[in-house]
Design a protein around this motif. Structure first.
Motif, PDB file in Angstrom:
ATOM      1  N   ASP A  21      -1.505 -11.024  15.705  1.00  0.00           N
ATOM      2  CA  ASP A  21      -1.250 -10.541  17.059  1.00  0.00           C
ATOM      3  C   ASP A  21      -2.420 -10.823  17.991  1.00  0.00           C
ATOM      4  O   ASP A  21      -2.257 -10.890  19.207  1.00  0.00           O
ATOM      5  N   SER A  22      -3.619 -10.947  17.426  1.00  0.00           N
ATOM      6  CA  SER A  22      -4.822 -11.222  18.199  1.00  0.00           C
ATOM      7  C   SER A  22      -5.835 -11.888  17.288  1.00  0.00           C
ATOM      8  O   SER A  22      -5.670 -11.889  16.057  1.00  0.00           O
ATOM      9  N   LEU A  23      -6.892 -12.450  17.878  1.00  0.00           N
ATOM     10  CA  LEU A  23      -7.935 -13.081  17.071  1.00  0.00           C
ATOM     11  C   LEU A  23      -8.636 -12.054  16.187  1.00  0.00           C
ATOM     12  O   LEU A  23      -8.976 -12.340  15.040  1.00  0.00           O
ATOM     13  N   ALA A  24      -8.853 -10.856  16.716  1.00  0.00           N
ATOM     14  CA  ALA A  24      -9.514  -9.818  15.936  1.00  0.00           C
ATOM     15  C   ALA A  24      -8.668  -9.418  14.730  1.00  0.00           C
ATOM     16  O   ALA A  24      -9.182  -9.267  13.615  1.00  0.00           O
ATOM     17  N   ALA A  25      -7.346  -9.277  14.943  1.00  0.00           N
ATOM     18  CA  ALA A  25      -6.453  -8.907  13.840  1.00  0.00           C
ATOM     19  C   ALA A  25      -6.402 -10.020  12.796  1.00  0.00           C
ATOM     20  O   ALA A  25      -6.404  -9.756  11.585  1.00  0.00           O
ATOM     21  N   SER A  26      -6.370 -11.275  13.250  1.00  0.00           N
ATOM     22  CA  SER A  26      -6.349 -12.399  12.320  1.00  0.00           C
ATOM     23  C   SER A  26      -7.638 -12.483  11.520  1.00  0.00           C
ATOM     24  O   SER A  26      -7.628 -12.756  10.316  1.00  0.00           O
ATOM     25  N   ALA A  27      -8.778 -12.268  12.195  1.00  0.00           N
ATOM     26  CA  ALA A  27     -10.069 -12.299  11.503  1.00  0.00           C
ATOM     27  C   ALA A  27     -10.141 -11.201  10.448  1.00  0.00           C
ATOM     28  O   ALA A  27     -10.650 -11.417   9.340  1.00  0.00           O
ATOM     29  N   ALA A  28      -9.623 -10.013  10.777  1.00  0.00           N
ATOM     30  CA  ALA A  28      -9.613  -8.916   9.815  1.00  0.00           C
ATOM     31  C   ALA A  28      -8.737  -9.255   8.604  1.00  0.00           C
ATOM     32  O   ALA A  28      -9.112  -8.997   7.454  1.00  0.00           O
ATOM     33  N   SER A  29      -7.581  -9.860   8.855  1.00  0.00           N
ATOM     34  CA  SER A  29      -6.693 -10.265   7.756  1.00  0.00           C
ATOM     35  C   SER A  29      -7.340 -11.333   6.891  1.00  0.00           C
ATOM     36  O   SER A  29      -7.205 -11.319   5.660  1.00  0.00           O
ATOM     37  N   LEU A  30      -8.047 -12.256   7.522  1.00  0.00           N
ATOM     38  CA  LEU A  30      -8.713 -13.320   6.773  1.00  0.00           C
ATOM     39  C   LEU A  30      -9.789 -12.748   5.858  1.00  0.00           C
ATOM     40  O   LEU A  30      -9.937 -13.192   4.711  1.00  0.00           O
ATOM     41  N   ARG A  31     -10.520 -11.759   6.342  1.00  0.00           N
ATOM     42  CA  ARG A  31     -11.538 -11.123   5.493  1.00  0.00           C
ATOM     43  C   ARG A  31     -10.886 -10.464   4.278  1.00  0.00           C
ATOM     44  O   ARG A  31     -11.404 -10.537   3.159  1.00  0.00           O
ATOM     45  N   VAL A  32      -9.736  -9.834   4.514  1.00  0.00           N
ATOM     46  CA  VAL A  32      -9.025  -9.200   3.399  1.00  0.00           C
ATOM     47  C   VAL A  32      -8.550 -10.252   2.406  1.00  0.00           C
ATOM     48  O   VAL A  32      -8.701 -10.082   1.178  1.00  0.00           O
ATOM     49  N   MET A  33      -7.984 -11.346   2.896  1.00  0.00           N
ATOM     50  CA  MET A  33      -7.482 -12.403   2.022  1.00  0.00           C
ATOM     51  C   MET A  33      -8.585 -12.991   1.146  1.00  0.00           C
ATOM     52  O   MET A  33      -8.352 -13.384   0.000  1.00  0.00           O
ATOM     53  N   LEU A  34      -9.793 -13.054   1.691  1.00  0.00           N
ATOM     54  CA  LEU A  34     -10.932 -13.601   0.944  1.00  0.00           C
ATOM     55  C   LEU A  34     -11.645 -12.543   0.116  1.00  0.00           C
ATOM     56  O   LEU A  34     -12.686 -12.825  -0.506  1.00  0.00           O
ATOM     57  N   GLY A  35     -11.108 -11.316   0.101  1.00  0.00           N
ATOM     58  CA  GLY A  35     -11.695 -10.254  -0.699  1.00  0.00           C
ATOM     59  C   GLY A  35     -12.944  -9.650  -0.109  1.00  0.00           C
ATOM     60  O   GLY A  35     -13.743  -9.039  -0.845  1.00  0.00           O
ATOM     61  N   LEU A  36     -13.131  -9.795   1.211  1.00  0.00           N
ATOM     62  CA  LEU A  36     -14.365  -9.321   1.855  1.00  0.00           C
ATOM     63  C   LEU A  36     -14.156  -8.039   2.641  1.00  0.00           C
ATOM     64  O   LEU A  36     -15.093  -7.532   3.248  1.00  0.00           O
ATOM     65  N   GLY A  37     -12.960  -7.512   2.648  1.00  0.00           N
ATOM     66  CA  GLY A  37     -12.678  -6.344   3.483  1.00  0.00           C
ATOM     67  C   GLY A  37     -12.727  -5.026   2.745  1.00  0.00           C
ATOM     68  O   GLY A  37     -12.472  -3.974   3.334  1.00  0.00           O
ATOM     69  N   GLY A  38     -13.018  -5.048   1.439  1.00  0.00           N
ATOM     70  CA  GLY A  38     -13.062  -3.815   0.675  1.00  0.00           C
ATOM     71  C   GLY A  38     -11.700  -3.224   0.384  1.00  0.00           C
ATOM     72  O   GLY A  38     -11.595  -2.059  -0.018  1.00  0.00           O
ATOM     73  N   ALA A  39     -10.637  -4.012   0.576  1.00  0.00           N
ATOM     74  CA  ALA A  39      -9.279  -3.509   0.341  1.00  0.00           C
ATOM     75  C   ALA A  39      -8.943  -3.573  -1.145  1.00  0.00           C
ATOM     76  O   ALA A  39      -9.501  -4.377  -1.904  1.00  0.00           O
ATOM     77  N   ALA A  40      -7.977  -2.749  -1.554  1.00  0.00           N
ATOM     78  CA  ALA A  40      -7.502  -2.777  -2.938  1.00  0.00           C
ATOM     79  C   ALA A  40      -6.719  -4.060  -3.190  1.00  0.00           C
ATOM     80  O   ALA A  40      -6.163  -4.660  -2.269  1.00  0.00           O
ATOM     81  N   ALA A  41      -6.684  -4.465  -4.460  1.00  0.00           N
ATOM     82  CA  ALA A  41      -5.963  -5.696  -4.794  1.00  0.00           C
ATOM     83  C   ALA A  41      -4.475  -5.550  -4.525  1.00  0.00           C
ATOM     84  O   ALA A  41      -3.827  -6.459  -4.000  1.00  0.00           O
ATOM     85  N   ALA A  42      -3.903  -4.405  -4.884  1.00  0.00           N
ATOM     86  CA  ALA A  42      -2.468  -4.154  -4.687  1.00  0.00           C
ATOM     87  C   ALA A  42      -2.231  -2.659  -4.811  1.00  0.00           C
ATOM     88  O   ALA A  42      -3.124  -1.895  -5.177  1.00  0.00           O
ATOM     89  N   ASN A  43      -1.022  -2.244  -4.494  1.00  0.00           N
ATOM     90  CA  ASN A  43      -0.614  -0.855  -4.728  1.00  0.00           C
ATOM     91  C   ASN A  43       0.840  -0.846  -5.170  1.00  0.00           C
ATOM     92  O   ASN A  43       1.508  -1.885  -5.216  1.00  0.00           O
ATOM     93  N   GLN A  44       1.349   0.323  -5.484  1.00  0.00           N
ATOM     94  CA  GLN A  44       2.705   0.425  -6.011  1.00  0.00           C
ATOM     95  C   GLN A  44       3.755  -0.033  -5.009  1.00  0.00           C
ATOM     96  O   GLN A  44       4.728  -0.696  -5.375  1.00  0.00           O
ATOM     97  N   SER A  45       3.555   0.290  -3.742  1.00  0.00           N
ATOM     98  CA  SER A  45       4.523  -0.115  -2.716  1.00  0.00           C
ATOM     99  C   SER A  45       4.569  -1.635  -2.584  1.00  0.00           C
ATOM    100  O   SER A  45       5.645  -2.225  -2.424  1.00  0.00           O
ATOM    101  N   CYS A  46       3.406  -2.251  -2.649  1.00  0.00           N
ATOM    102  CA  CYS A  46       3.323  -3.712  -2.558  1.00  0.00           C
ATOM    103  C   CYS A  46       4.045  -4.367  -3.730  1.00  0.00           C
ATOM    104  O   CYS A  46       4.830  -5.307  -3.549  1.00  0.00           O
ATOM    105  N   LEU A  47       3.796  -3.858  -4.946  1.00  0.00           N
ATOM    106  CA  LEU A  47       4.437  -4.420  -6.136  1.00  0.00           C
ATOM    107  C   LEU A  47       5.947  -4.193  -6.111  1.00  0.00           C
ATOM    108  O   LEU A  47       6.727  -5.048  -6.544  1.00  0.00           O
TER     109      LEU A  47
END
Length: 439
Positions: free
Chosen positions: A357-383
């Motif tokens: 939706d914005s450059l900031a949102a895309s940059a945040a998603s990219l950090r998550v995709m590269l494992g740099l955002g401190g997010a969990a690998a997955a959760n039950q809802s995702c699976l």
């Protein structure tokens, strides 16, 4: 009236095809022009006005370019500026949901620009007949996503367009497959994307972010290639041959190859009229890098006046620069599967910018995709969401792989009767399923 609608499929197309069948020669050209203008007018009167603003002045001024008028260069420049301005206005209005056509007038504008430039350089003959010129610019099937055709490709077909049983059959099958891509696959993927976005708004996960972007790639591909198939299908029904516009881009062996397969006609247009004019790769590494970045950013803006699209194009441009300057000479030493894996990962990451939706949102998603955002690998809802939609994702992967055509060709060679029967049954299933999704 939308190209992917029950009204077009059961009213506009059969009635138009029946009238066209009984016409001959110039009557068919007149009909195609009137039919195309009616189609655009039913979509939006504003679209029709923009389309006429492209075609009428360009046709009238083209004669001065053809006769090498002393001011031919200025006339050409004026027409190009006018058409690009209208294309930008169309794109902005589309972004604001004021126009129905996904690309719309941009296709007609760039078709006309290409013709005028070719005419100025004596690369094509002038189109003296306004009806031929009108059909060349405004043929309704290609106004959605193209392909952009040159005068040399398209205009000779208008001399005596043949409506044959083979062309009608081939066209209907191609139209149907394009329709199925849009209403079944793209429609289902769009709903899945919304579910991923809802899920990620509650808890961001690495797997969820990757799958959200992957679904978005599939959605974009099936939407654009679906409209391209429908364009080729309607063209074949009316005796016109339109070139392929998408050729399994997710099976590319390099990012440069991806750009060559994804919206082929737009890529050729930008390469011919911008990249080659700037010197392509003939003026050293720095000039080559700047030229590549320019055309990839232009290709990004092709899909809308949006900063994220611009960054998406520039991001892929960096990969192409790396390939052209450093990898191209060594590509034969790299195993093909590694090339495809690298390309797919690069494309997947790049679409993080495209779908944000914005450059900031895309940059945040990219950090998550590269494992740099401190997010969990997955959760039950995702699976759970992955488990309940694995068949849609598997079908998307298979249909993007390019494996269908060779498998069908092999099956047809060995068991021709069974293959034809299976194809007929499959097309009927596609029709019934597409109708169910449209209702």
């Amino acid at each position: 009236m939308q190209l992917a609608s029950l009204g077009f499929l059961f009213v506009l197309l059969p009635v138009g095809g029946l009238i066209y069948y009984f016409l001959r020669g110039a009557g068919r050209r007149w009909f195609l022009l009137g039919y195309s203008l009616l189609f655009v007018g039913l979509l939006s009167p504003l679209c029709l006005l923009l389309l006429l603003a492209v075609m009428v002045p360009d046709y009238l001024l083209a004669r001065y370019i053809a006769m090498a008028h002393p001011r031919a260069r200025a006339i050409l420049l004026g027409c190009v500026i006018k058409d690009i301005t209208l294309a930008v206005v169309c794109s902005v209005l589309t972004e604001l949901d004021k126009l129905i056509l996904p690309v719309g007038i941009s296709i007609a504008a760039f078709t006309s620009v290409g013709y005028l430039i070719d005419l100025y350089h004596s690369e094509c003959d002038p189109i003296d007949d306004p009806i031929r010129y009108g059909v060349f610019c405004s043929f309704f099937g290609k106004l959605y996503i193209g392909p952009i055709v040159s005068a040399q490709q398209f205009v000779p077909q208008l001399d005596d367009p043949q409506m044959t049983a083979e062309g009608i059959t081939r066209g209907m099958v191609q139209y149907l497959r394009g329709l199925a891509k849009i209403v079944i696959l793209a429609g289902s993927l769009q709903e899945l994307i919304i579910q991923w976005e809802t899920l990620l708004s509650l808890e961001v996960t690495i797997l969820g972010t990757w799958l959200h972007v992957l679904c978005y790639i599939f959605y974009i591909y099936f939407t654009l290639s679906g409209y391209s198939d429908m364009a080729r299908g309607t063209g074949a029904i009316f005796g016109l041959d339109l070139p392929e516009n998408f050729h399994h881009p997710l099976q590319s062996s390099s990012v440069a190859d991806f750009f060559g397969r994804f919206n082929i006609s737009a890529n050729r247009f930008v390469r011919k009229y911008v990249y080659q004019a700037l010197g392509a790769e003939d003026n050293g590494p720095l000039s080559t890098s700047v030229n590549i970045l320019l055309i990839t950013m232009l290709m990004g803006l092709w899909y809308g006046i949006n900063l994220n699209y611009l960054v998406w194009g520039a991001f892929l441009g960096l990969f192409i620069i790396f390939e052209v300057l450093y990898i191209e000479r060594h590509v034969e030493k790299i195993p093909p599967y590694l090339c495809r894996m690298y390309t797919f990962i690069a494309i997947l990451i790049s679409f993080c910018w495209y779908c944000g939706d914005s450059l900031a949102a895309s940059a945040a998603s990219l950090r998550v995709m590269l494992g740099l955002g401190g997010a969990a690998a997955a959760n039950q809802s995702c699976l759970y969401l992955l488990q309940t939609h694995w068949l849609l994702l598997a079908a998307s992967v298979f249909l993007c792989s390019g494996a269908v055509s060779p498998l069908l060709a092999r099956f047809t060679r060995r068991w021709p009767t069974a293959a034809h029967t299976a194809t007929l049954v499959w097309n009927l299933i596609l029709l019934a399923t597409s109708l169910a999704f449209l209702l």
